[in-house]
Motif scaffolding. Structure first.
Motif, PDB file in Angstrom:
ATOM      1  N   ASP A  64      19.685   2.007  24.151  1.00 24.03           N
ATOM      2  CA  ASP A  64      18.246   2.175  23.914  1.00 24.03           C
ATOM      3  C   ASP A  64      17.804   3.634  23.763  1.00 24.03           C
ATOM      4  N   HIS A  65      18.624   4.576  24.235  1.00 25.56           N
ATOM      5  CA  HIS A  65      18.212   5.983  24.210  1.00 25.56           C
ATOM      6  C   HIS A  65      18.631   6.696  22.916  1.00 25.56           C
ATOM      7  N   ASN A  66      19.932   6.651  22.657  1.00 32.21           N
ATOM      8  CA  ASN A  66      20.518   7.391  21.522  1.00 32.21           C
ATOM      9  C   ASN A  66      20.442   6.568  20.257  1.00 32.21           C
ATOM     10  N   GLY A  98      16.039  -3.532  22.743  1.00 31.10           N
ATOM     11  CA  GLY A  98      14.945  -3.052  23.581  1.00 31.10           C
ATOM     12  C   GLY A  98      15.373  -2.103  24.678  1.00 31.10           C
ATOM     13  N   ILE A  99      14.372  -1.577  25.376  1.00 32.17           N
ATOM     14  CA  ILE A  99      14.614  -0.618  26.461  1.00 32.17           C
ATOM     15  C   ILE A  99      15.191  -1.370  27.658  1.00 32.17           C
ATOM     16  N   CYS A 100      16.226  -0.793  28.241  1.00 29.47           N
ATOM     17  CA  CYS A 100      16.961  -1.481  29.310  1.00 29.47           C
ATOM     18  C   CYS A 100      16.037  -2.097  30.360  1.00 29.47           C
ATOM     19  N   HIS A 101      15.066  -1.342  30.836  1.00 29.98           N
ATOM     20  CA  HIS A 101      14.246  -1.843  31.948  1.00 29.98           C
ATOM     21  C   HIS A 101      13.378  -3.024  31.529  1.00 29.98           C
ATOM     22  N   GLN A 102      12.835  -2.937  30.325  1.00 27.92           N
ATOM     23  CA  GLN A 102      11.980  -4.017  29.821  1.00 27.92           C
ATOM     24  C   GLN A 102      12.813  -5.284  29.614  1.00 27.92           C
ATOM     25  N   SER A 118      22.015   3.175  36.082  1.00 32.55           N
ATOM     26  CA  SER A 118      22.232   4.607  35.819  1.00 32.55           C
ATOM     27  C   SER A 118      21.049   5.149  35.025  1.00 32.55           C
ATOM     28  N   ASP A 119      19.881   4.931  35.548  1.00 35.68           N
ATOM     29  CA  ASP A 119      18.657   5.440  34.963  1.00 35.68           C
ATOM     30  C   ASP A 119      17.605   5.454  36.063  1.00 35.68           C
ATOM     31  N   SER A 120      16.849   6.528  36.124  1.00 31.98           N
ATOM     32  CA  SER A 120      15.933   6.682  37.265  1.00 31.98           C
ATOM     33  C   SER A 120      14.810   5.644  37.267  1.00 31.98           C
ATOM     34  N   HIS A 121      14.547   5.006  36.119  1.00 29.71           N
ATOM     35  CA  HIS A 121      13.465   4.016  36.099  1.00 29.71           C
ATOM     36  C   HIS A 121      13.925   2.589  36.369  1.00 29.71           C
ATOM     37  N   THR A 122      15.121   2.456  36.918  1.00 30.43           N
ATOM     38  CA  THR A 122      15.623   1.138  37.319  1.00 30.43           C
ATOM     39  C   THR A 122      14.648   0.411  38.260  1.00 30.43           C
ATOM     40  N   GLY A 295       4.144   3.457  24.238  1.00 24.85           N
ATOM     41  CA  GLY A 295       5.441   2.806  24.391  1.00 24.85           C
ATOM     42  C   GLY A 295       6.091   3.242  25.684  1.00 24.85           C
ATOM     43  N   SER A 296       7.413   3.283  25.707  1.00 25.47           N
ATOM     44  CA  SER A 296       8.284   3.641  26.837  1.00 25.47           C
ATOM     45  C   SER A 296       8.408   2.475  27.812  1.00 25.47           C
ATOM     46  N   CYS A 297       9.338   2.626  28.750  1.00 21.15           N
ATOM     47  CA  CYS A 297       9.575   1.554  29.712  1.00 21.15           C
ATOM     48  C   CYS A 297       8.398   1.360  30.656  1.00 21.15           C
ATOM     49  N   THR A 298       7.409   2.247  30.611  1.00 21.15           N
ATOM     50  CA  THR A 298       6.250   2.099  31.498  1.00 21.15           C
ATOM     51  C   THR A 298       5.189   1.179  30.903  1.00 21.15           C
ATOM     52  N   GLY A 356      12.901   1.011  21.595  1.00 22.05           N
ATOM     53  CA  GLY A 356      13.820   1.915  22.280  1.00 22.05           C
ATOM     54  C   GLY A 356      13.018   3.018  22.942  1.00 22.05           C
ATOM     55  N   CYS A 357      13.734   3.993  23.510  1.00 26.59           N
ATOM     56  CA  CYS A 357      13.056   5.071  24.242  1.00 26.59           C
ATOM     57  C   CYS A 357      12.329   6.026  23.300  1.00 26.59           C
ATOM     58  N   GLY A 358      12.970   6.346  22.172  1.00 28.72           N
ATOM     59  CA  GLY A 358      12.343   7.170  21.145  1.00 28.72           C
ATOM     60  C   GLY A 358      11.708   8.454  21.672  1.00 28.72           C
ATOM     61  N   PRO A 359      10.404   8.659  21.375  1.00 26.59           N
ATOM     62  CA  PRO A 359       9.764   9.934  21.696  1.00 26.59           C
ATOM     63  C   PRO A 359       9.756  10.272  23.185  1.00 26.59           C
ATOM     64  N   CYS A 360       9.923   9.260  24.043  1.00 31.77           N
ATOM     65  CA  CYS A 360       9.872   9.513  25.483  1.00 31.77           C
ATOM     66  C   CYS A 360      10.978  10.471  25.912  1.00 31.77           C
ATOM     67  N   ILE A 361      12.122  10.401  25.200  1.00 29.22           N
ATOM     68  CA  ILE A 361      13.218  11.313  25.545  1.00 29.22           C
ATOM     69  C   ILE A 361      13.440  12.324  24.408  1.00 29.22           C
ATOM     70  N   GLY A 362      12.385  12.542  23.637  1.00 26.36           N
ATOM     71  CA  GLY A 362      12.468  13.574  22.600  1.00 26.36           C
ATOM     72  C   GLY A 362      13.333  13.187  21.416  1.00 26.36           C
ATOM     73  N   PHE A 377       3.593   7.237  28.561  1.00 28.44           N
ATOM     74  CA  PHE A 377       4.913   7.299  29.189  1.00 28.44           C
ATOM     75  C   PHE A 377       4.798   7.657  30.673  1.00 28.44           C
ATOM     76  N   ASN A 378       5.938   8.025  31.252  1.00 27.48           N
ATOM     77  CA  ASN A 378       5.932   8.317  32.690  1.00 27.48           C
ATOM     78  C   ASN A 378       6.204   9.774  33.021  1.00 27.48           C
ATOM     79  N   ARG A 379       6.685  10.553  32.064  1.00 24.13           N
ATOM     80  CA  ARG A 379       7.040  11.951  32.364  1.00 24.13           C
ATOM     81  C   ARG A 379       6.443  12.872  31.322  1.00 24.13           C
ATOM     82  N   GLY A 383       8.482  20.669  27.570  1.00 27.41           N
ATOM     83  CA  GLY A 383       9.578  20.690  26.598  1.00 27.41           C
ATOM     84  C   GLY A 383      10.270  19.350  26.391  1.00 27.41           C
ATOM     85  N   ARG A 384      10.059  18.383  27.286  1.00 22.88           N
ATOM     86  CA  ARG A 384      10.768  17.094  27.194  1.00 22.88           C
ATOM     87  C   ARG A 384      10.466  16.375  25.873  1.00 22.88           C
ATOM     88  N   CYS A 385       9.279  16.595  25.324  1.00 23.18           N
ATOM     89  CA  CYS A 385       8.884  15.898  24.093  1.00 23.18           C
ATOM     90  C   CYS A 385       9.549  16.508  22.856  1.00 23.18           C
TER      91      CYS A 385
END
Ligand code: MIC
Ligand code: SF4
Length: 643
Positions: A64-66, A98-102, A118-122, A295-298, A356-362, A377-379, A383-385
């Protein structure tokens, strides 16, 4: 004395240790999840353990990230994960699903079970009454191999929700309010357990918005009871059989109570550059925007996006704003496209991205220079964007959609109360599990495909009694793993190539960090409060390890990152006297003295040879962790015990 829900589930999964607050306990893990940007490393580590099949009830590998695939690296990693999953008994959720958490919430989460990801939003699945914890890839690999997961027995905070949300507010405002009250470090070694009559007005996806962003508190996890809303959600997902009713005892005793009166809550906003820089949205109403991202898992559930569609229906987004929308899962995307809501979003000018995660992880959609981006999003770390000079604000989907039309940060005055925002959970969701590839029955016949981008991961050496090195960098408070090991469209494809990735370690703060570390054959990092907050990415320990970092001295550490340092044999030293931090300068020569003999006493002395000063530091670790550090990390320790 009654038990909290957290205590009930943890005690039910207790494998080792005494359940005494602050004590370390080992718990049994029922389910694991990985995503692709931490998954490659986790599976390389799992392979190093020589286990044929995972020992969990269920393990799922998500992609979902890459997702950009601007070169072969992402697709190569996807193939590696797909083949390793098939061989070792892991379900594989293909890119686009889709995004893992969703997806995990929709299709796999089970109330009362434990989940390690292996993701902080588990903790998202805490909305489904799971004890769901984010961890480094190596810890998840150990759990897949049947090992326990160790945590400090947490304090339990009750978040007591009173009343009912108003027309203008949603679940996002609740978690923003909790962040305003408790801050990004207020949750370390705590579980946030939600209760009170206010939870009745929250469906499982809304509860999961709250537990998801509870990660930003630094908490171990967050959880809701399993009740009639949980049953309704599982029924609608055709998974009624997974339901169990779960709640805290009436007379449960909590370590802390936070009261939130939902009737009085107003829309909130997190300001740059921290998710706890929260103020009421009215303080910023009218601020011009360049981008809105939903969007994002949030905040990308079916119900979130129906609200967005209803607000956008028949309108056009402001000419100065770019609106991007990424649905959280394929289930959400299919349902939106079938009921016509997707068309409303597109007609208004929304640019629809894949699930997917898309813009949330830049990964794309970086804002313009000095751009003002409003996101659900949640963060919003600097620079993260993908744009250093951008300012990112975090809000609910309703405020985001309204703002996209207005061209400025909207407030309650901008709502049109004729628009229906009271969206109920559907009676049934459309279930398409056809992008989840099942593991092979046997597995021996499956060849694992490894692309050229997959490089071996670094391993540490056993700890020496004297650890010396120069201060390579001195950073301030709140350094995130995004600072330590940035992720963006350029770097994310290299998550399985630590030698390449390490060149960019800390480069947002000090462009010469990697060069200096190599020249000086490694050294020591000096940090401030809550060092390593944010993501679970082990790469924020692996890249420093590769560059020869032997210790991090900080005022305090975030939970997951501290574990990742220890797992990789890097000493996490906490200043006993925080003022000592002030006397250290970059390139001071430091010597950590008599480490092997003092590690068990949890107190280590560091001598600053340049300044002729001595600092006392605490390790605050368990005997198990001390042994791990002595061995040079978890894998080394496992190998030596296996011999
Ligand atoms: C994040 O939101 O920061 C991430 C990207 O999902 C990370 C995982 C990663 O760095 O791969 C997380 O939350 O752990
Ligand atoms: Fe993906 Fe963003 Fe959620 Fe991390 S926070 S899992 S990058 S959507």
């Amino acid at each position: 004395m009654g038990l909290t829900l957290t205590e009930k589930i943890l005690k039910n999964h207790l494998v080792s240790g005494d359940y005494i607050k602050g004590n370390e306990i080992g718990i049994r893990i029922d389910q694991t999840l990985t995503q692709d940007s931490t998954g490659t490393m986790a599976y390389l580590q799992f392979e190093a353990m020589n286990i044929d099949k995972v020992k969990t009830k269920l393990s799922v590998a998500y992609i979902d990230h890459n997702m950009l695939q601007s070169g072969p690296e992402n697709a190569d990693d996807h193939l590696y994960i797909q083949t390793v999953a098939k061989k070792h008994g892991i379900h594989f959720s293909k890119p686009g699903n889709g995004i893992c958490h969703q997806v995990h919430l929709e299709r796999f989460g089970v109330p009362g079970d434990t989940l390690l990801g292996s993701d902080s939003h588990t903790p998202t699945c805490g909305g489904l009454s799971m004890i769901a914890i984010g961890a480094g890839g190596l810890d998840v690999a150990v759990a897949m191999a049947g090992g326990e997961y160790f945590i400090k027995t947490p304090k339990v905070v009750k978040v007591n929700l009173k009343g009912k949300l108003s027309y203008y507010c949603s679940a996002k405002d609740i978690i923003l309010e909790v962040l305003r009250k408790s801050t990004v470090s207020g949750g370390v070694n705590k579980v946030f357990e939600y209760g009170g009559e206010g939870i009745k007005c929250l469906s499982v996806p809304e509860r999961s918005t709250i537990t998801n962003m509870g990660a930003e508190l630094g908490a171990t996890t967050s959880i809701f009871p399993s009740d009639e809303n949980t049953l309704a959600f599982l029924k609608a997902q055709n998974r009624e059989k997974d339901f169990t009713q779960l709640s805290a005892d009436e007379d449960a005793v909590y370590d802390e109570v936070i009261d939130i009166d939902l009737d009085k809550l107003e829309p909130m906003i997190a300001c740059p550059h921290s998710p706890d820089a929260v103020v009421p949205v009215k303080e910023l109403r009218g601020k011009k925007l360049t981008q809105v991202a939903i969007g994002s898992c949030t905040n990308s559930s079916f119900m979130d996006l129906i609200k967005v569609a209803n607000i956008l229906d028949g309108k056009t987004i402001h000419e100065d704003v770019s609106l991007v929308v990424s649905p959280g899962s394929r289930q959400v995307l299919i349902m939106l496209s079938q009921n016509g809501d997707l068309a409303k979003i597109i007609a208004a000018g929304g640019r629809v991205l894949e699930s997917g995660c898309g813009p949330c992880i830049g990964m794309g959609q970086a804002p313009s220079s000095n751009g003002i981006s409003l996101r659900t999003f949640n963060r919003n770390f600097k620079g993260r964007c993908g744009t250093e000079s951008a300012n990112v604000y975090l809000v609910s989907p309703e405020i985001a959609a309204l703002s996209a039309i207005k061209g400025y940060i909207a407030g309650v005055e901008d709502f049109d109360k004729d628009v229906d925002l009271d969206i109920k959970l559907p009676d049934s969701f459309l279930v398409y599990d056809n992008l989840v590839v099942k593991p092979a029955d046997g597995g021996k016949e499956i060849d694992i495909v490894r692309g050229p981008n997959i490089k071996p991961f670094p391993m540490n050496d056993p700890l020496k009694d004297k650890v010396t090195g120069k201060t390579l960098i001195k950073v301030g408070d709140g350094i995130t793993t995004d600072h330590i090991m940035p992720s963006n469209a350029h770097l994310l494809p290299f998550r399985s190539n630590i030698p390449y990735l390490s060149e960019f370690c800390f480069n947002q703060i000090d462009k010469d960090f990697a060069k200096n570390a190599k020249k000086l054959s490694g050294g020591i990092i000096v940090g401030g409060l809550n060092y390593g907050q944010g993501s679970s990415r082990e790469h924020a320990a692996l890249a420093p390890l590769y560059l020869g970092v032997k210790a991090v001295m900080a005022k305090s550490f975030a939970r997951i990152h501290k574990n990742n340092l220890i797992n990789n044999g890097i000493l996490p030293l906490t200043f006993n006297d925080r003022d000592d931090y002030n006397s250290i300068d970059v390139f001071d020569e430091l010597e950590v003295k008599d480490v092997l003999s003092s590690i068990d006493s949890n107190e280590v002395v560091v001598f600053n040879q340049t300044k002729n000063l001595e600092y006392t530091t605490a390790l605050d670790i368990t005997k198990r962790q001390a042994d791990m550090l002595k061995s040079g990390g978890l894998l080394n320790m496992m190998r030596s015990t296996a011999d």
